[in-house]
Design a protein around this motif. Structure first.
Motif, PDB file in Angstrom:
ATOM      1  N   THR A  11      74.245  74.021  -9.715  1.00  0.00           N
ATOM      2  CA  THR A  11      73.827  75.127 -10.590  1.00  0.00           C
ATOM      3  C   THR A  11      72.285  75.130  -9.924  1.00  0.00           C
ATOM      4  OG1 THR A  11      74.568  74.280 -12.639  1.00  0.00           O
ATOM      5  CG2 THR A  11      72.900  75.706 -12.931  1.00  0.00           C
ATOM      6  N   PRO A  12      71.870  76.707  -9.818  1.00  0.00           N
ATOM      7  CA  PRO A  12      70.450  76.936  -9.312  1.00  0.00           C
ATOM      8  C   PRO A  12      69.573  76.276 -10.052  1.00  0.00           C
ATOM      9  CG  PRO A  12      71.849  78.664  -9.428  1.00  0.00           C
ATOM     10  CD  PRO A  12      72.497  77.715 -10.198  1.00  0.00           C
ATOM     11  N   PRO A  66      66.126  76.135 -12.556  1.00  0.00           N
ATOM     12  CA  PRO A  66      65.968  77.436 -13.567  1.00  0.00           C
ATOM     13  C   PRO A  66      64.754  78.310 -13.189  1.00  0.00           C
ATOM     14  CG  PRO A  66      65.994  75.165 -14.425  1.00  0.00           C
ATOM     15  CD  PRO A  66      66.095  74.984 -12.997  1.00  0.00           C
ATOM     16  N   LYS A 101      64.243  79.423  -9.938  1.00  0.00           N
ATOM     17  CA  LYS A 101      65.017  80.247  -8.748  1.00  0.00           C
ATOM     18  C   LYS A 101      66.362  80.249  -9.042  1.00  0.00           C
ATOM     19  CE  LYS A 101      61.402  78.293  -5.699  1.00  0.00           C
ATOM     20  NZ  LYS A 101      60.996  77.591  -4.543  1.00  0.00           N
ATOM     21  N   ASP A 102      66.751  80.939 -10.056  1.00  0.00           N
ATOM     22  CA  ASP A 102      68.139  80.984 -10.258  1.00  0.00           C
ATOM     23  C   ASP A 102      68.966  82.054  -9.576  1.00  0.00           C
ATOM     24  OD1 ASP A 102      67.094  83.686 -11.120  1.00  0.00           O
ATOM     25  OD2 ASP A 102      67.029  83.268 -13.365  1.00  0.00           O
ATOM     26  N   ASP A 103      68.534  82.692  -8.627  1.00  0.00           N
ATOM     27  CA  ASP A 103      69.218  83.619  -7.656  1.00  0.00           C
ATOM     28  C   ASP A 103      69.067  82.977  -6.303  1.00  0.00           C
ATOM     29  OD1 ASP A 103      66.456  83.892  -7.267  1.00  0.00           O
ATOM     30  OD2 ASP A 103      66.615  86.220  -6.892  1.00  0.00           O
ATOM     31  N   CYS A 138      73.133  81.500  -2.778  1.00  0.00           N
ATOM     32  CA  CYS A 138      73.646  81.750  -4.197  1.00  0.00           C
ATOM     33  C   CYS A 138      74.684  82.447  -4.259  1.00  0.00           C
ATOM     34  CB  CYS A 138      72.119  82.424  -4.835  1.00  0.00           C
ATOM     35  SG  CYS A 138      72.749  82.819  -6.692  1.00  0.00           S
ATOM     36  N   PRO A 162      74.117  84.142  -9.422  1.00  0.00           N
ATOM     37  CA  PRO A 162      73.030  83.852  -9.893  1.00  0.00           C
ATOM     38  C   PRO A 162      73.255  83.401 -11.461  1.00  0.00           C
ATOM     39  CG  PRO A 162      72.933  86.071  -9.179  1.00  0.00           C
ATOM     40  CD  PRO A 162      74.547  85.752  -9.166  1.00  0.00           C
ATOM     41  N   LYS A 163      72.137  82.340 -11.510  1.00  0.00           N
ATOM     42  CA  LYS A 163      72.063  81.360 -12.928  1.00  0.00           C
ATOM     43  C   LYS A 163      73.226  80.345 -12.901  1.00  0.00           C
ATOM     44  CE  LYS A 163      69.281  84.607 -15.282  1.00  0.00           C
ATOM     45  NZ  LYS A 163      69.001  85.429 -16.693  1.00  0.00           N
ATOM     46  N   GLN A 164      74.317  80.414 -12.157  1.00  0.00           N
ATOM     47  CA  GLN A 164      75.468  79.751 -12.594  1.00  0.00           C
ATOM     48  C   GLN A 164      75.831  78.838 -11.377  1.00  0.00           C
ATOM     49  OE1 GLN A 164      78.794  81.765 -14.255  1.00  0.00           O
ATOM     50  NE2 GLN A 164      77.509  83.591 -15.154  1.00  0.00           N
TER      51      GLN A 164
END
Length: 292
Positions: free
Chosen positions: A24-25, A27, A29-31, A81, A84-86
């Motif tokens: 999981t990225p 929080p 830098k979620d991309d 990535c 994103p976010k997942q």
């Protein structure tokens, strides 16, 4: 899924392992993908590392690597990535220190850049069906993506001795040093991180001179390292298979539950290896067949 690249660097460093996993990225830098550094100082390097003696040095090396790689542009983490976010690729870089024979920070950065250059990550295809996301990882060994390390930094340590400074100081020179400056320098001379160590002070003019020297040495080091890695990559394609090859020997036919294999080791003689199974219920008959 886990995959990795190994590199052994003589002199100051023992081994460097790089492992990639889906995760999981972060929080904030979620991309983007993630880089995680871990350093372990083995007691084989020096008795001072026994117990928890090497933890402080290991923490300093890993924190310095985190600092110099935190600069935007060092590694294109957005390419790591997937969703994103997942989902993203997380690169775990583990360094095992086995010998103290030079500047550890500089050697660690060289090993990290070389391992990143050698890493190959399988391509991931994302499909969506009625809101459900599926990831398909290619099993084709040639359908991979690599990490662009041209802008990745190498650490250059400059030790101040008197009114002069030296690069890659020896143990005797380090004993005379009261202050040193560690710089993360990219191929284009960009300073991605900086840290001052030691009880001595550095005046502004000395810092400017050390920065100029660090940039010049860093550019040359990055250029030489990339040239060596690219040449090794070209030679690797020409060499083909190295190490050892094995093949099953089918000419040996018996009624035993046995498998024979022939191992051809480069530069050595051929070895024949067998694996024999003796059933507990019929041990005597199996041994008679094996003797024949």
């Amino acid at each position: 899924m886990t995959l990795g690249a190994d590199l052994t660097l003589d002199s100051a460093l023992g081994q460097n392992k790089l492992k990639a996993e889906l995760g999981t990225p972060a929080p904030d830098k979620d991309d983007k993908g993630r880089l995680e550094f871990f350093v372990d100082c083995s007691a084989n390097a020096t008795p001072e590392f026994e117990g928890r003696g090497g933890e402080e040095l290991a923490s300093e090396i890993s924190n310095m690597l985190i600092r110099v790689y935190d600069c935007p542009g060092c590694v294109d983490l957005q390419k790591l990535c997937i969703i994103p976010k997942q989902q993203c690729w997380i690169l775990y870089i583990d360094i095992l220190l086995l010998e103290c024979g030079g500047n550890l920070f500089d050697a660690a950065s060289v090993a990290v850049k070389a391992a990143l250059f050698d890493l190959k990550i399988p391509r991931v295809t994302v499909t969506q069906d009625e809101g459900h996301v599926e990831l398909e990882i290619s099993d084709d060994p040639y359908d991979v993506q690599t990490v662009d390390v041209k802008s990745s930094p190498c650490i250059v340590t400059l030790s101040k001795i008197g009114h002069c400074h030296v690069v890659d100081a020896s143990q005797k020179e380090e004993a005379c040093c009261l202050a040193r400056l560690m710089l993360g320098v990219s191929e284009h001379g960009t300073i991605t991180g900086m840290k001052k160590e030691g009880s001595g002070s550095l005046d502004p003019s000395s810092i400017d001179d050390m920065l100029d020297t660090g940039k010049r040495v860093g550019i040359a080091l990055n250029k030489s390292l990339l040239e060596a890695l690219e040449e090794e990559q070209r030679q690797g394609k020409k060499k083909g298979h190295t190490g050892f090859l094995r093949s099953e020997i089918k000419e040996i036919q018996t009624d035993c539950e046995i498998v024979w294999a022939e191992i051809n080791i480069s530069g050595s003689r051929t070895i024949k290896v067998s694996l024999f199974y003796r059933p507990p219920s019929n041990a005597c008959l199996a041994l008679e067949e094996f003797q024949q």
